[in-house]
Structure formats: structure tokens, C-alpha cells
Design a protein around this motif. Structure first.
Motif, PDB file in Angstrom:
ATOM      1  N   ILE A 197       0.869  -1.185   0.000  1.00 11.62           N
ATOM      2  CA  ILE A 197       0.000   0.000   0.000  1.00 11.62           C
ATOM      3  C   ILE A 197       0.900   1.226   0.000  1.00 11.62           C
ATOM      4  O   ILE A 197       2.042   1.187   0.479  1.00 11.62           O
ATOM      5  CB  ILE A 197      -0.937  -0.043   1.224  1.00 11.62           C
ATOM      6  N   ASP A 198       0.395   2.328  -0.522  1.00 13.82           N
ATOM      7  CA  ASP A 198       1.235   3.512  -0.677  1.00 13.82           C
ATOM      8  C   ASP A 198       1.855   3.971   0.636  1.00 13.82           C
ATOM      9  O   ASP A 198       2.959   4.520   0.656  1.00 13.82           O
ATOM     10  CB  ASP A 198       0.436   4.652  -1.329  1.00 13.82           C
ATOM     11  N   LYS A 199       1.191   3.708   1.771  1.00 16.00           N
ATOM     12  CA  LYS A 199       1.741   4.109   3.068  1.00 16.00           C
ATOM     13  C   LYS A 199       3.029   3.340   3.385  1.00 16.00           C
ATOM     14  O   LYS A 199       3.924   3.874   4.059  1.00 16.00           O
ATOM     15  CB  LYS A 199       0.710   3.885   4.174  1.00 16.00           C
ATOM     16  N   HIS A 200       3.124   2.108   2.913  1.00 17.63           N
ATOM     17  CA  HIS A 200       4.361   1.336   3.088  1.00 17.63           C
ATOM     18  C   HIS A 200       5.504   1.997   2.320  1.00 17.63           C
ATOM     19  O   HIS A 200       6.624   2.166   2.842  1.00 17.63           O
ATOM     20  CB  HIS A 200       4.183  -0.096   2.587  1.00 17.63           C
ATOM     21  N   LEU A 201       5.250   2.359   1.093  1.00 17.07           N
ATOM     22  CA  LEU A 201       6.282   2.959   0.244  1.00 17.07           C
ATOM     23  C   LEU A 201       6.704   4.317   0.782  1.00 17.07           C
ATOM     24  O   LEU A 201       7.892   4.683   0.723  1.00 17.07           O
ATOM     25  CB  LEU A 201       5.767   3.092  -1.189  1.00 17.07           C
ATOM     26  N   ILE A 202       5.755   5.067   1.324  1.00 15.08           N
ATOM     27  CA  ILE A 202       6.081   6.384   1.900  1.00 15.08           C
ATOM     28  C   ILE A 202       7.003   6.214   3.101  1.00 15.08           C
ATOM     29  O   ILE A 202       8.007   6.930   3.235  1.00 15.08           O
ATOM     30  CB  ILE A 202       4.786   7.124   2.294  1.00 15.08           C
ATOM     31  N   LEU A 203       6.676   5.256   3.984  1.00 15.69           N
ATOM     32  CA  LEU A 203       7.520   5.035   5.171  1.00 15.69           C
ATOM     33  C   LEU A 203       8.910   4.573   4.765  1.00 15.69           C
ATOM     34  O   LEU A 203       9.915   5.038   5.341  1.00 15.69           O
ATOM     35  CB  LEU A 203       6.862   4.007   6.096  1.00 15.69           C
ATOM     36  N   GLU A 204       9.018   3.672   3.792  1.00 14.94           N
ATOM     37  CA  GLU A 204      10.339   3.214   3.348  1.00 14.94           C
ATOM     38  C   GLU A 204      11.157   4.367   2.776  1.00 14.94           C
ATOM     39  O   GLU A 204      12.364   4.480   3.038  1.00 14.94           O
ATOM     40  CB  GLU A 204      10.169   2.106   2.310  1.00 14.94           C
ATOM     41  N   LYS A 205      10.518   5.230   2.021  1.00 12.78           N
ATOM     42  CA  LYS A 205      11.228   6.385   1.468  1.00 12.78           C
ATOM     43  C   LYS A 205      11.698   7.316   2.574  1.00 12.78           C
ATOM     44  O   LYS A 205      12.834   7.807   2.561  1.00 12.78           O
ATOM     45  CB  LYS A 205      10.313   7.132   0.498  1.00 12.78           C
ATOM     46  N   GLU A 206      10.841   7.561   3.570  1.00 17.97           N
ATOM     47  CA  GLU A 206      11.207   8.458   4.679  1.00 17.97           C
ATOM     48  C   GLU A 206      12.318   7.865   5.538  1.00 17.97           C
ATOM     49  O   GLU A 206      13.188   8.596   6.025  1.00 17.97           O
ATOM     50  CB  GLU A 206       9.965   8.750   5.519  1.00 17.97           C
ATOM     51  N   LEU A 207      12.312   6.548   5.738  1.00 11.87           N
ATOM     52  CA  LEU A 207      13.396   5.906   6.502  1.00 11.87           C
ATOM     53  C   LEU A 207      14.721   6.046   5.773  1.00 11.87           C
ATOM     54  O   LEU A 207      15.765   6.323   6.397  1.00 11.87           O
ATOM     55  CB  LEU A 207      13.068   4.433   6.729  1.00 11.87           C
ATOM     56  N   MET A 405       6.344   9.674  13.581  1.00 10.66           N
ATOM     57  CA  MET A 405       7.516   9.782  14.468  1.00 10.66           C
ATOM     58  C   MET A 405       8.710  10.349  13.718  1.00 10.66           C
ATOM     59  O   MET A 405       9.452  11.193  14.239  1.00 10.66           O
ATOM     60  CB  MET A 405       7.827   8.405  15.040  1.00 10.66           C
ATOM     61  N   LEU A 406       8.927   9.918  12.458  1.00  6.37           N
ATOM     62  CA  LEU A 406      10.057  10.424  11.678  1.00  6.37           C
ATOM     63  C   LEU A 406       9.917  11.915  11.384  1.00  6.37           C
ATOM     64  O   LEU A 406      10.915  12.645  11.362  1.00  6.37           O
ATOM     65  CB  LEU A 406      10.176   9.640  10.368  1.00  6.37           C
ATOM     66  N   ARG A 407       8.700  12.368  11.174  1.00  5.39           N
ATOM     67  CA  ARG A 407       8.494  13.804  10.941  1.00  5.39           C
ATOM     68  C   ARG A 407       8.856  14.613  12.175  1.00  5.39           C
ATOM     69  O   ARG A 407       9.399  15.717  12.068  1.00  5.39           O
ATOM     70  CB  ARG A 407       7.034  14.058  10.548  1.00  5.39           C
ATOM     71  N   LEU A 408       8.579  14.051  13.364  1.00  3.60           N
ATOM     72  CA  LEU A 408       8.938  14.758  14.594  1.00  3.60           C
ATOM     73  C   LEU A 408      10.451  14.827  14.785  1.00  3.60           C
ATOM     74  O   LEU A 408      10.964  15.793  15.369  1.00  3.60           O
ATOM     75  CB  LEU A 408       8.299  14.061  15.803  1.00  3.60           C
ATOM     76  N   LEU A 409      11.159  13.808  14.297  1.00  5.05           N
ATOM     77  CA  LEU A 409      12.618  13.804  14.425  1.00  5.05           C
ATOM     78  C   LEU A 409      13.302  14.663  13.369  1.00  5.05           C
ATOM     79  O   LEU A 409      14.462  15.059  13.552  1.00  5.05           O
ATOM     80  CB  LEU A 409      13.155  12.375  14.311  1.00  5.05           C
ATOM     81  N   ARG A 410      12.618  14.963  12.282  1.00  9.23           N
ATOM     82  CA  ARG A 410      13.231  15.700  11.180  1.00  9.23           C
ATOM     83  C   ARG A 410      13.498  17.144  11.616  1.00  9.23           C
ATOM     84  O   ARG A 410      12.590  17.874  12.009  1.00  9.23           O
ATOM     85  CB  ARG A 410      12.322  15.676   9.956  1.00  9.23           C
ATOM     86  N   PRO A 411      14.758  17.612  11.563  1.00 15.80           N
ATOM     87  CA  PRO A 411      15.073  18.971  12.031  1.00 15.80           C
ATOM     88  C   PRO A 411      14.590  20.040  11.051  1.00 15.80           C
ATOM     89  O   PRO A 411      14.495  19.800   9.845  1.00 15.80           O
ATOM     90  CB  PRO A 411      16.602  18.970  12.128  1.00 15.80           C
ATOM     91  N   ASP A 412      14.302  21.215  11.577  1.00 13.52           N
ATOM     92  CA  ASP A 412      13.938  22.346  10.723  1.00 13.52           C
ATOM     93  C   ASP A 412      15.205  23.080  10.288  1.00 13.52           C
ATOM     94  O   ASP A 412      16.322  22.592  10.481  1.00 13.52           O
ATOM     95  CB  ASP A 412      12.972  23.279  11.449  1.00 13.52           C
TER      96      ASP A 412
END
Length: 536
Positions: A197-207, A405-412
């Protein structure tokens, strides 16, 4: 042997010698009539003439040759014999019940035997292992507190590895509910068979972006993650060396791989070097072909709570041309400037460690596991990682929880992030909890107070020498802490298949939800429980 077989054997022993004697006699008589003189049958010339005469009878053109036999309607005899055999077999019963002298059991006797029968366990319990008590059942959550079945008052939850409190994050829950409304609660299929599902691919890309690697892959079960990755990259020709204190999933992965496996002493770099050099000498002496060589460690060891000296291990693996695999399950989201884990904590850059794997069940507050690395390493697992190929894919809402969680860790742009603030708060909780636990009489905190690890293993200061007695004492302490102090802590439990079992311990996890008030309550309850239980 049945009587029919005995008769057949006797017939063969009689008929075969008679036929052979007749053939030899006929050949000898034919030789005599041809030469018109008596030859010595046992002379060389007599034997040669007899053999030639014998071959004239049974060879091509002879009267006993199969072709001659078939040309003169002999095939009718063979066909008739086969038809008789077929008719005989068709009239036989496929199975005949043998009658025994014993009388059959009555229904009452059968029922009595069934009542008396008790099955043996599939895996017998090894000696020296205490059966754990019934687990506590959580019925509700309230911040750092939980409600347990059979208990009205809420208790402090110090047994959860929800380090950054992501599992209870309000925004995270809202996004997960929206995802359930859109995609449902499960994918109902492996990733390779309509389960992507697209949510899987999005998480893999973000990781992959978070770790600055070429690609990432997610698994639906964290224990199966590292246990699937290891056999995907090693077989019976290869070499795996891992720390003796690695947890059960790593042990299982090494066993499944069937590679040549060696264990080095816990965090002992000299022993690791010695084992590598022994392998190198053996390979050179036997002139073996090149093989894959792998070192496997944990960033934070789940069974002890201390850390692997990754900088030293990386230098050794570089020197001897080994690959390095690090399980960052308890270090991801906890250590490092950006939360990448122990590798970042020790100054290793992306790409210096070939394979990084981690659970999503701790700091991420989700379920499952992931692996990051080069594209070749990741894509190879899509066909060779058994936990990826043969498991239903991760429910989409859990992938969304990981992305949150990854978005929260991503620095500005300024380098700050909500996740960075949470990691800083977590380290304050770790230091506070470790500082206070180290001073409890009767208990010993493994690794001391200086470790930044949120996994705390607390052992008895004076062991009885019997692991079962020590574990029983710790169960009593944990029960006392719950009943009298309102604090839920865990007692270490290990698989019966573990190669090396650590000593029994109380397991306490630091997390950002535990404030100073809760930490003081935990330490006070432990202090009183040890005083009461050990003195009793």
C-alpha cells in the motif's frame, strides 16, 4: 518368510542348475558330432568348442534365442501368462485383516486409557528454569499510568519501552484513526502479493532519507526482522561472528543461516580479533575460496542494557574486510544527534555500517521492523527475507504511525525539532533513574549510572548462586512493588532456546512520560520491597 517365497526359492535352485546342465550337455554333444572325436571337456580347447556350440544355440539365429522364440508364436505363451497374472491380482483383496488372539478393547477401556494419557511437551522444560507467573493484563491507559485487570487503582508503568511516548501521542492516534477509516485495519496479503500500500512505500522512502541511505525495507514483525536479514546474506559457506550477549532473534537468524558461527566475549575487542584471525588462518591453510564474512552486534543490548563499542568494532571490521550488521532496536530514536541510534552516537557516518536494522515497537511506538542500506542490500531482501516474503504486510495505520515519528525527528532549518527535544528529555529521565537506582542496598544496576541507555537491568547484589532462586526472589520483589507501591516492573524472561541466558534481573524502561514524581515513587517502592523481601 512366507511359504510361497520358500517354494519359489526351492524351484529356482532346482530349475536353474538343470537348465544350465542341459544347455552345456547339448553344446558338448553338438561339438562331438561336429568333430567326430571325443575331446576332453575340461581342456582349454574343449571349453572353447563347448562355448561356441552353446552360443550357436542361444545366440542370434539359434533355436533358444528370444527372436526365434517370438517368431514361432512364443509371444502367445508370454501374453497368456501375463493375462493369468492380471486376473489373479484382480481377484485378490488389497488388505486382509490379520486376526490376533487378543480381544479388542471395550468402549469403557478406551475412555479410561484416554483419561489416563497425558501428552509429552513438544519442547521439554530444561532444568533450572522457573515458570513465569501469569502476565498482568492492561485494561486502560492514563499518561504514565495503566489500569490492570483485577485492580481498581492505577499504577505507574515502568515496564514499557515506549521511550518517546509515541504510542500515546494524540496526533499520532488521530492520523492512525483516519488511516483505518481509509484503508481498514489490515492489508491481508504479503508485500509481493497485493499487500503493498502507498503508506508502506512512503515510510520506506522516509526511513531511507532519515538515515541518508539509498533504500529501506519494512517488516511486519520486529522479532522476524533481524532473524530474516541474517540468513538472507549468509549460508553454510560463510562466516558470522556475533557478541555472546546478543538477543534471541540474532541467535535464531545465525542458526537458520547454517553459516559457520562463532561468539566473541561480550564487548571484548581482543577476543573478537582473536576469532577473526583464527578464521583467517584456517581459510589460508585450507586454501578455501572467498566467502561472505559478517559481524553482528546490538547498538544497545536488550538483555543487558549496555552498548556495543561500535567505533572499535568498525575499525576491526575494516581491517579484516568484514561486513558489519547492527541491530539498533533500542537505540533508534534514543541515541545520536538526530536519533539515528548508536552508530551516530559513536560518530559513524551513513554507509560506514553496511546493514542497520531496528524495531519499530519501541521509540517509534508502532509495530514491525525495518532495515536500511544500499539499494542492492534492500532489494535482495524482497526475494530472500523470509519475514518479508511470507508474512502479511504491515497494517497501513502502523506505517502512518512510523511516518509521524520520523516527521517529529526531522530537524527544521535551525536544526531543532520536537523529536530532538523529546530525546533530550528522555536522557534527563535516564540519568535521574540511573542515579537513584544505583544506590538501592541489595540491588546492582548493570552498566552503572553513566550509560545513556534507557534499558535498565537491575540484578541482586548478592546472588544465591542458583538462577532459579534468584529469579524467584525477583518475582517476589516485583509483586511487592506492584501491590504495595503501585509500580509495574518486569522480570527478565528468555527463550528456552537461548544459547546463553543472562542472570535474572528486574527490567525497567525509562521514558519521557515518567516525571520526577513517578521516578521517586519507583525508586522508593523498590527500596522498600528489597528491604522487606530479602530480610524475610
Amino acid at each position: 518368510m512366507s511359504k510361497y517365497r520358500v517354494v519359489a526359492c526351492l524351484a529356482l535352485t532346482i530349475v536353474v542348475p538343470l537348465v544350465s546342465a542341459c544347455l552345456v550337455s547339448s553344446a558338448y554333444a553338438y561339438a562331438l558330432s561336429d568333430n567326430k572325436q571325443l575331446l576332453n571337456f575340461f581342456s582349454f580347447r574343449g571349453i572353447a568348442d563347448a562355448f561356441r556350440a552353446f552360443w550357436d544355440i542361444v545366440g542370434p539365429g539359434g533355436k533358444l534365442h528370444p527372436a526365434y522364440f517370438l517368431e514361432h508364436k512364443g509371444h502367445l505363451i508370454i501374453e497368456g501368462a501375463l493375462i493369468l497374472v492380471i486376473i489373479y491380482l484382480a481377484l485378490q483383496h488389497s488388505f486382509k485383516v490379520r486376526h490376533h488372539a487378543e480381544e479388542p478393547l471395550t468402549e469403557k477401556e478406551i475412555d479410561q486409557l484416554c483419561k489416563e494419557w497425558s501428552p509429552e511437551p513438544l519442547v521439554p522444560s530444561p532444568a533450572g528454569v522457573l515458570e513465569p507467573p501469569e502476565p498482568h493484563v492492561i485494561t486502560g491507559l492514563e499518561g504514565p499510568y495503566v489500569y490492570l485487570k483485577g485492580r481498581k487503582e492505577k499504577v505507574i508503568n515502568a515496564a514499557s519501552s515506549n521511550y518517546l511516548n509515541m504510542a500515546n501521542n494524540k496526533e499520532n492516534k488521530t492520523e492512525s484513526i483516519e488511516t483505518v477509516n481509509t484503508y481498514g485495519v489490515g492489508s491481508c496479503g504479503p508485500r509481493g502479493f497485493y499487500g503493498t500500500i502507498d503508506k508502506h512505500l512512503i515510510l520506506e522512502k522516509e526511513l531511507a532519507e532519515f538515515y541518508d541511505t539509498e533504500a529501506a525495507i519494512i517488516y511486519s514483525y520486529d522479532v522476524a526482522t533481524i532473524a530474516s536479514i541474517i540468513p538472507a546474506f549468509a549460508n553454510r559457506k560463510d562466516i558470522i561472528i556475533y557478541d555472546e550477549c546478543c538477543s534471541y532473534p540474532i541467535q535464531t537468524g545465525c542458526t537458520i543461516s547454517r553459516a559457520r558461527v562463532a561468539l566473541f566475549k561480550h564487548n571484548d575487542m581482543e577476543d573478537l580479533t582473536r576469532i577473526i584471525e583464527n578464521f583467517e588462518a584456517e581459510e589460508k591453510a585450507k586454501n578455501k575460496p572467498l566467502c561472505r564474512k559478517l559481524i553482528v552486534v546490538e547498538g544497545i543490548y536488550a538483555n543487558y542494557g549496555d552498548m556495543a563499542p561500535l567505533k572499535s568494532i568498525w575499525e576491526i571490521k575494516n581491517k579484516y574486510k568484514y561486513r558489519l550488521m547492527v541491530d539498533e532496536s533500542h537505540a533508534f530514536g534514543v541515541l545520536g544527534t538526530t536519533g539515528r541510534g548508536a552508530c551516530e552516537h559513536f560518530g559513524l557516518k551513513p554507509g560506514q555500517v553496511e546493514i542497520i536494522a531496528a524495531s519499530m515497537s519501541h521509540a517509534m511506538g508502532s509495530v514491525g521492523g525495518f532495515c536500511v542500506g544500499d539499494r542492492d542490500i534492500v532489494e535482495h531482501q524482497r526475494l530472500s527475507g523470509s519475514g518479508y516474503c511470507f508474512s502479511a504486510s504491515l497494517p497501513p495505520y502502523l506505517a502512518v504511525a512510523g511516518s509521524h515519528m520520523l516527521r517529529l525527528l526531522r530537524p527544521d532549518k535551525s536544526g531543532n525539532s520536537p523529536g530532538k527535544e523529546l530525546m533530550s528529555l528522555l536522557q534527563k529521565r535516564v540519568r535521574s533513574l540511573r542515579d537513584q537506582l544505583k544506590g538501592i542496598p541489595g540491588l546492582k544496576l548493570f552498566g552503572g549510572a553513566a550509560l545513556p541507555s534507557p534499558v535498565l537491568h537491575v540484578h541482586l547484589a548478592k546472588s544465591s548462586g542458583n538462577p532459579v532462586e534468584d529469579q524467584e526472589t525477583l518475582y517476589k520483589i516485583a509483586d511487592h512493588v506492584l501491590v504495595n507501591g503501585g509500580v509495574l516492573v518486569a522480570v527478565s524472561q528468555y527463550s528456552k532456546l537461548d544459547i546463553r541466558r543472562p542472570p535474572p534481573s528486574l527490567v525497567i524502561y525509562a521514558n519521557v512520560a515518567l516525571g520526577e514524581k513517578e521516578i521517586l515513587t519507583v525508586v522508593g517502592a523498590l527500596r522498600k520491597a528489597v528491604r522487606d523481601v530479602i530480610k524475610a
